[in-house]
Design a protein around this motif. Structure first.
Motif, short mmCIF file in Angstrom:
data_model
loop_
_atom_site.label_atom_id
_atom_site.label_comp_id
_atom_site.label_asym_id
_atom_site.label_seq_id
_atom_site.Cartn_x
_atom_site.Cartn_y
_atom_site.Cartn_z
N LYS A 58 2.19 1.80 -3.53
CA LYS A 58 1.15 2.38 -4.38
C LYS A 58 0.99 3.88 -4.12
O LYS A 58 0.71 4.64 -5.05
N PRO A 83 -10.85 -3.01 -8.54
CA PRO A 83 -10.26 -1.67 -8.40
C PRO A 83 -11.23 -0.71 -7.72
O PRO A 83 -12.34 -0.49 -8.20
N THR A 134 -5.98 7.77 -6.55
CA THR A 134 -6.09 6.36 -6.21
C THR A 134 -5.27 5.51 -7.18
O THR A 134 -5.40 5.64 -8.39
N ASN A 190 -4.69 1.50 -7.73
CA ASN A 190 -5.14 0.18 -7.31
C ASN A 190 -4.21 -0.94 -7.75
O ASN A 190 -4.29 -2.04 -7.24
N SER A 224 0.83 -1.20 0.00
CA SER A 224 0.00 0.00 0.00
C SER A 224 0.86 1.26 0.00
O SER A 224 0.49 2.28 -0.60
N THR A 271 -7.69 3.60 1.17
CA THR A 271 -9.14 3.50 1.04
C THR A 271 -9.80 4.83 1.41
O THR A 271 -10.73 5.28 0.74
#
Length: 419
Positions: free
Chosen positions: A15, A300, A222, A224, A12, A319
């Motif tokens: 990303k 996604p 975002t 994913n 995470s 999130t």
């Protein structure tokens, strides 16, 4: 210019750096990402160049060992660091240094980072707030360096409180560690090794900051990872839809205060389609999946959330940011990992959403019941104020500088540094 990214070795967090890394690459800059062997497969999926550094850390197993079960009855309050007692501030700094920073950034990793920085000579190093050894490597390689926040800047606030309250020769475990690291390479300690020259902040303006760091606002985007749009998501939902997720990085190690079974019990029979991003391991302990629940291993969020009337999640920064980006009301049951819950965002995100009327802090005590969550879901779905206020926060988020603008800002700062 040459830019080296250094994420925490958790998917995470990788990303969270990918969008800016690709924006710099698209602008013509050379970009590489220094990662431990923990992220070998993940870095390949980003399409960017990875640089292996340090030993395998196995953070998932480490975190699984320190996770709490959510039943301790501990105090969930988050006092303002400026009003915390000196002993409490010092102890928290010490605990984080010994139990976390030194674990995720051991000497061997820093040695590899320094060696590569001196070889490749990056102009800019962008590092995760937990990877302070990257700041040492940046200085050793003659690069400007900035932090890129993942969640809240609790560490920045703690450090600011520590510096204001410290007197004379007060013990400073964080300084001692970083001074020892830097000393191996002929470097003197500076506070920029803790807080960076600048700090890029993709979180909304109402998430509390620290007084000392110089912040650069950036819009959250975002990311994913690779995925395919399923057939059922290519048509409008037949009715109201909500998303239920605990985040991919929490699987098999730690999740929210509520079990998967309890979360499914909370939505059983509601007049709503529930898309639950649970994999086979998470569902193995569940006796029955309710008829209104569509379990999916992965979808996604950037494609799913625009079709949802609400999202129930653990408070992870990815999130949380995705829901803000798409204007979706949020119900947060904070992570049961005590370190993450206290320091990196879940409780603060939940409290902030509650104050703005765009979400619900579901677990504001260490007691959780499916009925309580069910009542809150119904409240959010039946009260249009939640969706209107979530939409307002989305517009506020869109007003922040885009990632492409951050590229221009970093170009200017590096040019100024060279001059």
């Amino acid at each position: 210019m040459r830019v080296l990214f250094v994420p925490l070795p958790v998917e995470s967090h990788l990303k969270a750096q990918t969008q800016l890394a690709w924006a710099l690459r698209a602008a013509g800059h050379q970009v590489q990402i220094a990662v431990t062997p923990d992220l070998t497969a993940e870095i390949m999926r980003t399409g960017l160049t990875g640089v292996p550094v340090g030993p395998f850390l196995g953070l998932r197993d480490y975190l699984a060992e320190v996770v709490t079960d959510g039943s301790s009855g501990a105090d969930e309050s988050l006092p303002d660091e400026a009003f915390m007692d000196w002993d409490d501030v010092r102890q928290r700094i010490s605990d984080l240094t010994v139990g976390w920073f030194r674990v995720v950034c051991p000497d061997a990793t820093v040695a590899d980072l320094v060696a590569y920085a001196r070889h490749w000579r990056p102009d800019l190093v962008i590092w995760d707030p937990m990877m302070m050894g990257a700041a040492v490597a940046a200085v050793a390689g003659g690069a400007m360096h900035v932090r890129l926040l993942f969640g809240t800047d609790r560490m920045g606030r703690l450090r600011s409180a520590f510096l204001r309250k410290a007197a004379g020769d007060a013990e400073d475990p964080l300084r001692q560690w970083l001074a020892s690291l830097g000393g191996q390479y002929g470097l003197a300690f500076t506070e920029e090794m803790v807080l960076g020259r600048w700090t890029i902040d993709p979180m909304p303006s109402w998430v509390r900051r620290a007084p000392e760091p110089r912040y650069l606002a950036m819009r959250h985007v975002t990311v994913n990872g690779p995925g395919l749009l399923p057939d059922w998501l290519r048509v409008p939902p037949g009715g109201r839809r909500i998303c239920l997720t605990l985040g991919a990085s929490h699987r098999a190690a730690y999740g929210s205060k509520a079990s998967v079974a309890a979360l499914l019990e909370a939505v059983d029979g509601l007049d709503v389609e529930v898309v639950a991003t649970f994999d086979a391991d998470e569902l193995r302990v569940v006796e029955r999946v309710p008829d209104n629940v569509r379990p999916v291993d992965f979808v996604p969020l950037g494609a799913l959330l625009p079709t949802c009337a609400a999202v129930v999640h653990h408070g992870g920064a990815g999130t949380f940011g995705a829901a803000l980006e798409h204007g979706v009301p949020q119900l947060i049951i904070p992570s049961s990992l005590l370190n993450e819950e206290r320091n990196w965002g879940p409780i603060e995100f939940a409290q902030g959403l509650h104050e703005h009327g765009a979400g619900v802090y579901v677990a504001n005590s260490y007691t959780f019941t499916p009925q309580r969550l069910r009542e809150h879901i119904v409240e959010v779905l039946e009260n249009d104020d939640f969706s209107r206020r979530a939409a307002a926060l989305r517009h506020e988020s869109l007003a922040r500088p885009a990632v492409a603008e951050m590229v221009q800002t970093l170009e200017r700062l590096v040019a100024d540094e060279r001059r």
